[in-house]
Design an enzyme around this catalytic site. Structure first.
Site, short mmCIF file in Angstrom:
data_model
loop_
_atom_site.label_atom_id
_atom_site.label_comp_id
_atom_site.label_asym_id
_atom_site.label_seq_id
_atom_site.Cartn_x
_atom_site.Cartn_y
_atom_site.Cartn_z
N GLN D 131 0.87 -1.17 0.00
CA GLN D 131 0.00 0.00 0.00
C GLN D 131 0.91 1.23 0.00
OE1 GLN D 131 -3.16 -0.21 3.08
NE2 GLN D 131 -2.02 1.43 4.04
N SER D 134 1.97 6.96 2.16
CA SER D 134 2.78 7.98 2.83
C SER D 134 3.96 8.44 1.98
CB SER D 134 3.36 7.44 4.15
OG SER D 134 2.34 7.12 5.03
N SER D 166 5.16 -1.06 4.07
CA SER D 166 5.38 -2.43 4.55
C SER D 166 5.40 -3.36 3.36
CB SER D 166 4.24 -2.89 5.45
OG SER D 166 4.11 -2.05 6.53
N GLU D 249 -8.34 -0.89 7.65
CA GLU D 249 -7.16 -1.11 8.47
C GLU D 249 -7.46 -0.95 9.95
OE1 GLU D 249 -2.62 0.35 7.58
OE2 GLU D 249 -4.05 1.88 8.15
N GLU D 378 -1.32 12.02 18.28
CA GLU D 378 -2.05 13.29 18.12
C GLU D 378 -3.19 13.15 17.11
OE1 GLU D 378 1.33 13.02 18.26
OE2 GLU D 378 1.35 13.79 20.32
#
Lengths: 362, 408, 362, 408
Positions: D131, D134, D166, D249, D378
């Protein structure tokens, strides 16, 4: 798997909530807080009328014949409403001790009156692990009881008291001879305490292993108090949430500041953790599971942490107005402290949790 | 690195100590208080008498110039005096706002006539001052205040409300921040005034705190008249005047947040039994005592670093915000530990439990207020982040908008 | 009153800082981290050349003749620069033990070489309060030493070791007979450990009360480590501050988010608290004040807390990139843990602080 | 309230259990792992073989419709299967992204041709998926991504870089989010693609983590060509496609954050001596163990509540964010406690100290990553605050601006 309460149980809870919203109002709680009454009698009567006091007692003894799961939900709502009533003393402790171990005569005499709320009971079911006063605890002398109870919840309002004395459980009438009571001011004046001195006070004795009964009732009370605590914590959380959504500063709603958002998220997280453990304890209590010692201790510790945080930070999020007597924030602050210590503080229960984990691991 | 006086400081300390020994009672213990047993009017009279004596000796306003009725001394001398006075029984809180913030602000911004009229007599304790800044809708965001001062001939007419005013019930005067121009942005159209608290239209209502104490009041103004001669500083420049008052306040924080709660906890934990042993032997209790010490003595040490800076002629800055964060939190956690020590018995109020439980219980009850008053935890953290660490200010949409447009 | 370091001391500190910035670079520290060398020799030589290793030793013994206050500032800079050098072992422990209690012959033989950095020393000055291994600790047999030291800092690099054995202090040459060493990998590989076995290893013995000397040196080391810790914490704090001022997300500099600002303010606050206690301990150490036991323990606990927080949250504030091997964030994380445990963990020192407070109150 | 199976669940569980017993090795202990002793290619081959067997039995994709190669089962059946499989040795991590997020996203958004081409073979383990979301400048703020997909005839040309992927090193395919329109606001001009990881111009570089492990890679794209037939979902609607992947997820989080670190701590604290007693008798150690249990078993209980909701046909929502907050923090504090137990000896790495120290040390080292990956603390708190508690979103100035204007 259904790790949740049933729809019937949720309906009962909603009903209790509705009634408490009507009767356990801030003015009624404050009448107790300001010392004008020992408990909120109208709330007590309403709970009795709902069957909430006898929800876990058999119908044969004036109860509703449901169970401890239902009582957990009553507790949650009482906590939410800051109810100033002797649920812990009379229902979780005294009635539970009698239900579990009272003689048929004791049960027949007292349980219906406890279920109806007509009589208030209380109990002292553990030697205090943390002690300030040195006067000796109650012990059996013949059939009577002699000794002192410091800081007994609802000790002035109660008519009967179940006392663990040397491994046996005594039932004493507090208006009877040989009993001296002294009201004590409490850090949460809406939940009053008393000092009781027994001087050869006549007692009847519960059959069986009193220490085992006391332990079981105490684990149940820890579970039920955890529900009061999560009810209180949730009330304090949403009271603060609602306040920061209407209060403005620096041109914005205060609830939009990230420090405020994250503080509320922290409270929510601790509350969800406590709720998960409380549900597990409720399951273990209701199904008499061997996990109960660990489950009840975990619920108690997590719920104490959640309510303490919610009360302290809930007040803080109100700013100055939260620190006034008129706002109910300090009622939660006081109640959180009271509930968190009354049957042993979090250090005691955290250690009990460790003991249970170590025993299970062995 | 040393904690020793310079020769000049030592000489001044000796002088102060001798005067205090001749004029005040030494403090013998934690519970020993000035004016014990007096009722409120008697206490106030005794406090004023003490202040008059102190002023006569020159110690009422050590850093103020002599021509204003002060001592003409240094900040370091003020510190020495405070350290010595703390060993004696003197009035609490009565003159804190007067001497700490209100009068220095008058001294800094006042006209010659205002200084003559107000300073010396207040130093002598003849008048008590308070500070009228916060409002119900203006706490952390002081720029949001709505108390209105409207021009009326040669003076001003005040309408509105203040809140969280210390000493309002005993004050003779106050410095009052009000909005004078609604067409300027929020912090621009403000003006500071000197208010006669006895003027018609001023109403003081004490606030009952969550801790069941009464240290503050609400103050209401209905058509209160103030002469323009009692305007303090330029019209519409009140924000600057207020900031200089708040700067004065900052350093006094330290004294309120150090303490010996850890020592009290040691005393309590000796008496309390956990299991079959004194609680003082339990590692968790010991850890709690150690943490309370770290916070409270740490505050004292940070303040001493600040005092050293003052001695070197520097002034302590926004890093003093850390003092309040650490100290107020220590009240909450240390106070809670004291209460927890006794299990269920710890829930009994001190009146029935014993005098040694009074202060820890009070600290616990007052701690939530300490975390709010004088700048909340969040305000202190913003101050550190922005003014010490150089991080950006908060996004603001209200800064440059006429206040009138923000209302509603 | 001047509760701060002097201008001369600050100049010395600035000089050390400048030199360490040049030599204790990330690549040099990583050479130790990756196991290519036992310590950063170039940094060590530069510190020696500055006189930093012998700053607290008398001139007669090759030192600079300044004092422990100056050594505190050297330690702060070493911590800031993540210096991978045996300061703790050789300077705070071995040299300090010899300076305080070595015989004239021992001092003359070793102190000049420790001051010059030519010889590295180490020491084991306390029976481990927290023990995993069961092999018996060193004890005196005749004039020799027999027993095991687990996890001795710089045990492979050191030539001499001062060991507390039964209330006496032994000085052993680690390259001599009867000594077996085994390098141990460490959670902070830039600060290596070793296991040492003494089998009738020849020792010379320090005169006087070894236990008292060991206690005094340990309190000094706690103070000096506190300065390393605040140096490291400050470096981690400002590294994170600088990162969040340049990193952008959601259209803003990340350092503008209130959660980020408040986290950095929390680190700053803990650091200022630790700094205040460390300064007090430095004063107590340098002036041999009776407050030293409490001051050193307080400095140690506060500094451990500050560096732990700064390292953990400093990494966190970097987000993903902070969790890569290439960034130095994990060097601080590892170093904070190492410094916080090497002469006893924070639980040990917090309890020592309580003991000191209770003794002072008595 | 009960933890019992419904009769249907019990029947399915028995069936699964029988199949697993016949096809896999039971897990005997914490350190017992699938494929122990195999090198990486051997491990991968064994993992794929296992997946093929699982697919043949129908268990590879329980909730997928049968026509896509799935089992046509319910989420509750998937939970039952997972619970049973956890008792056996099966490959870790290899198919987590494939089955957990990538393939369900293909199943939801793919064209019939894409489904036929990709799903069944991947369920059989013939292909591994990753995937690619990012980027270095797009972590928490995924909308900031800069990988460019430019139209080129009938296809697209990709240039840019991903990070924290990953399985990139073993993957055959990936779902890739790239920017296709720079004139739309940041989250609008994005499109999802199916990328052949073996295509020319794709370069994978493993990342060495702070914990000295290699679980992720950087992936670089230089003029990588993708046919328009491998676009997944509508052009410029990639944000929606990505959100549906991330929703899948979320629920798998729970399994990663529960655990038995508390039991390991009990084991270690029995062996370690504090003073002259086992550390397990020290109240501070016991408190740490209790807190670790509260967090880890609490996570498990919260997940069980979520599973109960699934059984009732509901789906667990943003409250699952609490799981990651609690669980990742427990790794950090519980891992630190394990290391602290041994004092200086606790600093020795497990290879020299003993195998029982390996997992706690690893958890401590990996915890900072766990607090960041998959949404930082956060981000989780914002999610709870906004989506559970109804608090306002963050002030945003970049939401409606063309991405092109935000650059620089």
């Amino acid at each position: 798997m259904n790790f949740d309460f049933s729809e019937d149980q949720r309906r009962l809870q909603a009903e209790v909530r509705r009634v408490l919203a009507d009767y356990s109002t801030s003015p009624n709680v404050r009448a107790v807080l300001e010392g004008r009454t020992l408990y909120c009698a109208e709330t007590w009567r309403q709970l009795a009328a709902l069957g909430a006091l006898g929800v876990a007692l058999p119908e044969a003894q004036g109860g509703v014949g449901l169970g401890l799961l239902e009582l957990c939900l009553v507790a949650e709502e009482a906590g939410r409403a800051l109810a100033a009533v002797p649920l812990l003393s009379s229902v979780y402790l005294a009635a539970e001790a009698l239900r579990r171990a009272g003689s048929p005569a004791q049960q027949a005499l007292w349980l219906p009156r406890l279920a109806s709320g007509e009589v208030i009971g209380t109990a002292a079911l553990a030697a205090a692990a943390h002690r300030i006063s040195t006067a000796p605890p109650p012990c059996r002398v013949g059939d009577a009881l002699t000794g002192t109870l410091h800081a007994l919840p609802d000790g002035m309002a109660a008519e009967i008291c179940v006392v663990l004395a040397g491994g046996e459980l005594a039932l004493v009438e507090l208006n009877g001879p040989g009993v001296t009571r002294q009201a004590l001011s409490s850090l949460d004046p809406s939940r009053p305490l008393a000092r009781i001195e027994f001087a050869a006070a006549p007692a009847t004795w519960l059959p069986g292993d009193g220490a085992a009964t006391a332990r079981a009732v105490t684990l149940g009370a820890a579970t039920l108090l955890a529900f009061e605590q999560i009810g209180g914590a949730e009330a304090a959380l949403y009271m603060a949430r609602d306040y920061v959504l209407q209060r403005r500063a620096f041109g914005r709603v205060v609830g939009g500041f990230q420090a405020v958002k994250h503080k509320l998220a922290d409270i929510y997280t601790k509350l969800e953790l406590a709720r998960a453990h409380a549900y597990f304890a409720a399951w273990a209590l209701a199904s008499d599971a061997p996990e109960l010692p660990r489950a009840a201790a975990a619920a108690r510790v997590a719920a104490t942490a959640a309510y303490t945080l919610a009360a302290e930070e809930g007040l803080h999020l109100h700013g100055g107005i939260g620190f006034t007597w008129e706002m109910d924030c300090h009622l939660h602050l006081r109640r959180a402290r009271w509930l968190g210590q009354i049957i042993g503080n979090e250090h005691l229960w955290r250690d009990a949790l460790a003991t249970a984990l170590i025993e299970e691991a062995a | 690195m040393n904690f020793d006086d310079t020769p000049e400081e030592a000489a001044f300390r000796a002088e102060v100590r001798a005067w205090l020994a001749a004029n005040a009672q030494p403090r013998r213990g934690r519970e020993d208080k000035f004016g014990a047993g007096l009722d409120k009017p008697q206490y106030l009279a005794a406090a004023k008498a003490w202040q008059a004596r102190k002023a006569a000796a020159g110690y009422a306003a050590i850093v103020m110039p002599k021509e204003m009725g002060g001592f003409g001394g240094t900040p370091a001398q003020q510190i020495v005096y405070n350290q010595e006075e703390a060993k004696f029984l003197t009035p609490d809180r009565v003159f804190e706002v007067s001497l700490g913030t209100a009068l220095p602000t008058v001294a800094m911004w006042g006209t010659p006539a205002q200084k003559v009229k107000y300073l010396a007599s207040a130093f002598r304790g003849e008048h008590i001052w308070c500070q009228l800044f916060s409002e119900p809708s203006a706490g952390s965001d002081l720029g949001n205040l709505r108390t209105r001062a409207a021009r009326d001939g040669d003076g001003w007419v005040i309408n509105g409300q203040k809140v969280w005013t210390s000493n309002a019930d005993i004050a003779d005067y106050g410095i009052l921040l009000a909005r004078t121009d609604w067409d300027q942005p929020k912090s621009k159209g403000l003006t500071m005034f000197i208010l006669d608290m006895k003027a018609p239209g001023v109403e003081v209502r004490p606030i009952r705190q969550a801790s069941d104490e009464y240290h503050f009041s609400e103050v209401f103004f209905s058509d209160v008249r103030i002469a323009d001669a009692d305007r303090l500083g330029p019209e519409n420049d009140g924000w600057k005047v207020m900031m200089s008052a708040l700067m004065k306040e900052r350093f006094s924080l330290g004294e309120n947040f150090s303490g010996d709660l850890y020592a009290q906890l040691i005393g309590l934990a000796k008496q309390v039994v956990w299991g079959e042993r004194p609680a003082l032997e339990d590692p968790r209790v010991r850890a709690g005592i150690a943490e309370t010490y770290l916070a409270q003595f740490g505050v004292e040490l940070i303040v001493r670093r600040g005092m050293s800076a003052i001695s070197r002629g520097q002034s302590p800055g926004p890093e003093m915000s850390a003092v309040k964060l650490i100290g107020a939190r220590a009240f909450q956690t240390g106070g809670a530990l004291a209460i927890e020590l006794g299990g269920a018995e710890g829930l009994v109020a001190a009146e029935a439990l014993g005098a040694q439980w009074r202060l820890p219980q009070l600290l616990w009850l007052a701690a939530p207020g300490a975390r709010i008053a004088g700048g909340t935890d969040e305000i202190q953290k913003n101050t550190i982040a922005e003014r010490v660490l150089g991080l950006p200010g908060e996004l603001r949409t209200d800064r440059d908008v006429p206040f009138r447009a923000l209302e509603g």
